[in-house]
Write a protein that holds these residues in place. Structure first.
Motif, PDB file in Angstrom:
ATOM      1  N   HIS A  70       0.987  -1.272  -0.076  1.00  0.00           N
ATOM      2  CA  HIS A  70      -0.008   0.006  -0.019  1.00  0.00           C
ATOM      3  C   HIS A  70       0.879   1.115   0.000  1.00  0.00           C
ATOM      4  N   TYR A  71       1.102   1.680  -1.176  1.00  0.00           N
ATOM      5  CA  TYR A  71       1.867   3.177  -1.261  1.00  0.00           C
ATOM      6  C   TYR A  71       0.958   4.277  -1.157  1.00  0.00           C
ATOM      7  N   ASP A  72       1.215   5.083  -0.426  1.00  0.00           N
ATOM      8  CA  ASP A  72       0.500   6.331  -0.449  1.00  0.00           C
ATOM      9  C   ASP A  72       1.601   7.498   0.000  1.00  0.00           C
ATOM     10  N   ALA A  73       1.641   8.411  -0.977  1.00  0.00           N
ATOM     11  CA  ALA A  73       2.987   9.209  -1.054  1.00  0.00           C
ATOM     12  C   ALA A  73       2.795  10.131   0.008  1.00  0.00           C
ATOM     13  N   VAL A  74       1.511  10.713  -0.319  1.00  0.00           N
ATOM     14  CA  VAL A  74       1.071  11.842   0.655  1.00  0.00           C
ATOM     15  C   VAL A  74       1.272  11.470   2.186  1.00  0.00           C
ATOM     16  N   GLU A  75       0.773  10.220   2.484  1.00  0.00           N
ATOM     17  CA  GLU A  75       0.931   9.797   3.896  1.00  0.00           C
ATOM     18  C   GLU A  75       2.467   9.614   4.286  1.00  0.00           C
ATOM     19  N   LEU A  76       3.204   9.165   3.357  1.00  0.00           N
ATOM     20  CA  LEU A  76       4.660   8.850   3.785  1.00  0.00           C
ATOM     21  C   LEU A  76       5.403  10.392   3.830  1.00  0.00           C
ATOM     22  N   VAL A  77       5.164  11.120   3.182  1.00  0.00           N
ATOM     23  CA  VAL A  77       5.622  12.560   3.434  1.00  0.00           C
ATOM     24  C   VAL A  77       5.396  13.169   4.749  1.00  0.00           C
ATOM     25  N   ARG A  78       3.989  12.941   5.357  1.00  0.00           N
ATOM     26  CA  ARG A  78       3.849  13.318   6.734  1.00  0.00           C
ATOM     27  C   ARG A  78       4.671  12.499   7.692  1.00  0.00           C
ATOM     28  N   GLN A  79       5.349  11.517   7.357  1.00  0.00           N
ATOM     29  CA  GLN A  79       5.869  11.076   8.482  1.00  0.00           C
ATOM     30  C   GLN A  79       7.302  11.531   8.767  1.00  0.00           C
ATOM     31  N   VAL A  80       7.634  11.694  10.051  1.00  0.00           N
ATOM     32  CA  VAL A  80       8.679  12.192  10.318  1.00  0.00           C
ATOM     33  C   VAL A  80      10.082  11.285   9.964  1.00  0.00           C
ATOM     34  N   GLU A  81       9.520   9.705   9.828  1.00  0.00           N
ATOM     35  CA  GLU A  81      10.658   8.851   9.359  1.00  0.00           C
ATOM     36  C   GLU A  81      11.061   9.088   8.060  1.00  0.00           C
ATOM     37  N   SER A  82      10.210   9.604   7.200  1.00  0.00           N
ATOM     38  CA  SER A  82      10.482   9.904   5.676  1.00  0.00           C
ATOM     39  C   SER A  82      11.444  10.883   5.546  1.00  0.00           C
ATOM     40  N   HIS A  83      11.074  12.142   6.412  1.00  0.00           N
ATOM     41  CA  HIS A  83      12.373  13.190   6.547  1.00  0.00           C
ATOM     42  C   HIS A  83      13.435  12.774   6.981  1.00  0.00           C
ATOM     43  N   ILE A  84      13.491  12.074   7.839  1.00  0.00           N
ATOM     44  CA  ILE A  84      14.990  11.636   8.503  1.00  0.00           C
ATOM     45  C   ILE A  84      15.849  10.753   7.296  1.00  0.00           C
ATOM     46  N   ALA A  85      14.933  10.052   6.889  1.00  0.00           N
ATOM     47  CA  ALA A  85      15.781   9.092   5.878  1.00  0.00           C
ATOM     48  C   ALA A  85      16.209  10.023   4.418  1.00  0.00           C
ATOM     49  N   LEU A  86      15.194  10.899   4.360  1.00  0.00           N
ATOM     50  CA  LEU A  86      15.821  11.969   3.129  1.00  0.00           C
ATOM     51  C   LEU A  86      16.794  12.812   3.538  1.00  0.00           C
ATOM     52  N   SER A  87      17.000  13.138   4.772  1.00  0.00           N
ATOM     53  CA  SER A  87      18.111  13.942   5.242  1.00  0.00           C
ATOM     54  C   SER A  87      19.646  13.196   5.231  1.00  0.00           C
ATOM     55  N   ARG A  88      19.489  12.054   5.188  1.00  0.00           N
ATOM     56  CA  ARG A  88      20.747  11.216   5.287  1.00  0.00           C
ATOM     57  C   ARG A  88      21.760  11.388   4.172  1.00  0.00           C
ATOM     58  N   TYR A  89      23.108  11.332   4.375  1.00  0.00           N
ATOM     59  CA  TYR A  89      23.954  11.780   3.521  1.00  0.00           C
ATOM     60  C   TYR A  89      23.767  10.751   2.157  1.00  0.00           C
ATOM     61  N   ALA A  90      23.800  11.556   1.084  1.00  0.00           N
ATOM     62  CA  ALA A  90      23.648  10.846  -0.161  1.00  0.00           C
ATOM     63  C   ALA A  90      22.282  10.494  -0.589  1.00  0.00           C
ATOM     64  N   ALA A  91      21.367  10.801   0.282  1.00  0.00           N
ATOM     65  CA  ALA A  91      19.920  10.566  -0.011  1.00  0.00           C
ATOM     66  C   ALA A  91      19.658  10.970  -1.381  1.00  0.00           C
ATOM     67  N   ARG A  92      19.916  12.312  -1.700  1.00  0.00           N
ATOM     68  CA  ARG A  92      19.498  13.033  -2.937  1.00  0.00           C
ATOM     69  C   ARG A  92      19.937  12.562  -4.166  1.00  0.00           C
ATOM     70  N   ASP A  93      21.444  11.592  -4.058  1.00  0.00           N
ATOM     71  CA  ASP A  93      21.862  11.004  -4.988  1.00  0.00           C
ATOM     72  C   ASP A  93      20.958   9.723  -5.676  1.00  0.00           C
ATOM     73  N   VAL A  94      20.630   8.999  -4.420  1.00  0.00           N
ATOM     74  CA  VAL A  94      19.713   7.893  -4.735  1.00  0.00           C
ATOM     75  C   VAL A  94      18.489   8.211  -5.498  1.00  0.00           C
ATOM     76  N   LEU A  95      17.791   9.184  -4.717  1.00  0.00           N
ATOM     77  CA  LEU A  95      16.625  10.066  -5.540  1.00  0.00           C
ATOM     78  C   LEU A  95      16.838  10.111  -6.954  1.00  0.00           C
ATOM     79  N   ARG A  96      17.928  10.828  -7.270  1.00  0.00           N
ATOM     80  CA  ARG A  96      18.031  11.071  -8.700  1.00  0.00           C
ATOM     81  C   ARG A  96      18.317   9.736  -9.557  1.00  0.00           C
ATOM     82  N   GLU A  97      18.765   8.605  -8.899  1.00  0.00           N
ATOM     83  CA  GLU A  97      18.921   7.567  -9.672  1.00  0.00           C
ATOM     84  C   GLU A  97      17.653   6.839  -9.832  1.00  0.00           C
ATOM     85  N   THR A  98      16.708   7.106  -9.111  1.00  0.00           N
ATOM     86  CA  THR A  98      15.354   6.522  -9.137  1.00  0.00           C
ATOM     87  C   THR A  98      14.295   7.194 -10.089  1.00  0.00           C
TER      88      THR A  98
END
Length: 99
Positions: A70-98
């Motif tokens: 069950h993938y709900d992008a809006v719900e995931l963006v609201r979660q603190v854990e998502s923001h923590i994962a996105l703030s990790r080193y090189a997260a932007r590089d991973v997102l660019r690749e996907t």
């Protein structure tokens, strides 16, 4: 020491969950019906191996599996854990690749 060497030296995390537990959750959530095929069983074994050590209880295990089924992008963006994962080193590089 690289990541592979550290992984080889560290003991495996305890895993209280089995493929049967994964299959049970899938059935409870109506993500699997009927008889499980050999491919389903293999998938459940792999899911137990990967997700089990990160789930402290059945609710946590269900939550991790919900991310797969069950993938709900809006719900995931609201979660603190998502923001923590996105703030990790090189997260932007991973997102660019996907993207």
């Amino acid at each position: 020491m690289d990541q592979q060497e550290r992984t080889a030296e560290s003991p495996p995390e305890p895993n209280p969950w089995t493929a049967a537990d994964i299959e049970s959750v899938l059935r409870e959530q109506s993500w699997l019906s009927g008889e499980a095929s050999p491919a389903h069983s293999t998938w459940c074994e792999r899911a137990a191996l990967l997700l089990g050590p990160r789930a402290i209880d059945r609710a946590a295990l269900t939550g991790l599996l919900k991310l797969v089924f069950h993938y709900d992008a809006v719900e995931l963006v609201r979660q603190v854990e998502s923001h923590i994962a996105l703030s990790r080193y090189a997260a932007r590089d991973v997102l660019r690749e996907t993207g």
